[in-house]
Design an enzyme around this catalytic site. Sequence first.
Site, PDB file in Angstrom:
ATOM      1  N   CYS A  12       0.837  -1.186   0.000  1.00 31.57           N
ATOM      2  CA  CYS A  12       0.000   0.000   0.000  1.00 31.57           C
ATOM      3  C   CYS A  12       0.885   1.254   0.000  1.00 31.57           C
ATOM      4  O   CYS A  12       2.077   1.170   0.266  1.00 31.57           O
ATOM      5  CB  CYS A  12      -0.904  -0.001   1.230  1.00 31.57           C
ATOM      6  N   CYS A  15       3.112   1.726   2.983  1.00 28.25           N
ATOM      7  CA  CYS A  15       4.297   0.882   3.104  1.00 28.25           C
ATOM      8  C   CYS A  15       5.419   1.423   2.231  1.00 28.25           C
ATOM      9  O   CYS A  15       6.586   1.413   2.621  1.00 28.25           O
ATOM     10  CB  CYS A  15       3.977  -0.554   2.687  1.00 28.25           C
TER      11      CYS A  15
END
Lengths: 78, 325
Positions: A12, A15
């Site tokens: 995502c 991250c």
Amino acid sequence: MKHTVKILGTGCPKCQNLTKVVKEVISENKLDASVEKVEDILEIMQYNVMITPALVVDEKVVMKGRIPSKEEVLALLN
Amino acid sequence: MFNWLERMAKWLVYDVLRMPPEDHLAKALDFFIYDSIKILLLLFTVVVIMGVINSYFPIDKVKNYLSRKKLYGAEFLMASLFGVVTPFCSCSSVPLFIGFVRGGIPLGVTFAFLVTSPLVNEVAIGLFVGLFGLRTTLLYVVSGVLLGTISGLILQKLKLEKHLTPWVKEVLANAQMEQNRFVAEKQTLKQRLPIIWQEALKILKGVLPYVIIGIAIGGLMHGYIPSGFFEKYMAKDNLFAVPIATLLSVPMYSNASGILPVVQVLVDKGIPLGTAIAFMMGVVGLSLPEAMLLKKVMTMKLIGIFFGVVMLCIMVSGYLFNMIL
């Protein structure tokens, strides 16, 4: 001492952001550390985290669910 | 509470910019300035408050609580309530799901959490307070919590364990009431606040462009669409309005924060609130990217059942709201 840093996350934006911060801190401070991004869910689950992204330093989960500031990362790596 | 802001917006538009008071553009601009500042202030306040609450209920504590306590049915409601205070990122849904299953928490309880967590989140609440006022927000939050609880109960009754992917079944078989050693961070609120504050700023920065664009579109519509415009087409007695609104809402997840301001204007111009709430619940609570992520732990069939049950509950609440409001 050389650190192994792992970033746990399924890919995502958060991250990726965390990966960027960690890499910047390492290169800016010329730290001796390897960075690995772990995207495999089975491997992530071995660390018992329920919320991503998570930061693992030397196989220990030190931060999860949020993106730390550069200062925090530096403190965790020293 | 926001009179000062209203006066400031009017002063800017009509005194500083000297726009004629009956001009559509002037009205739209006035609305835009007032609304965007008010909403951002409220959004920030709510995100900070939720951040404070959340810092006392970290996800591990929630999991331990749910897997340890025998609650005789109340665990569905508890899971749903915990979902409110836990910030949700769709990319965390899989690890969260596995964590819950591993902790021996029943599937239905896990679903209750998974439904409410995105549905009633800090950004949605903040936008709701700013756009619709406290009463409607409360209505949304309460019905969101109930919706999660009821969906969880239904999904539990359907006994869906067999539709999990094989490796998750294995996890399920080995599930114990495992407690990871969880040491609560002993921090005072004063130590927590800077982190919460920063997080809130980050969240706000993330949704800011969507909210501003949404309010801008809303502002234009506000100035140009005559009031009562939609009443003709979307009257309360139109039985198809709620299902159509719900179906339309699911693909719109990615810019929920931009859609809510537009919906507010639509309600202002005559769309029934129940239909609008059903639409917004779908926009905020159900997302296709989340469904795709869940494929790692569930078969497509289970994802279909999960989304189907939640959509059904959303439709029911849409009809209910149209009836009682």
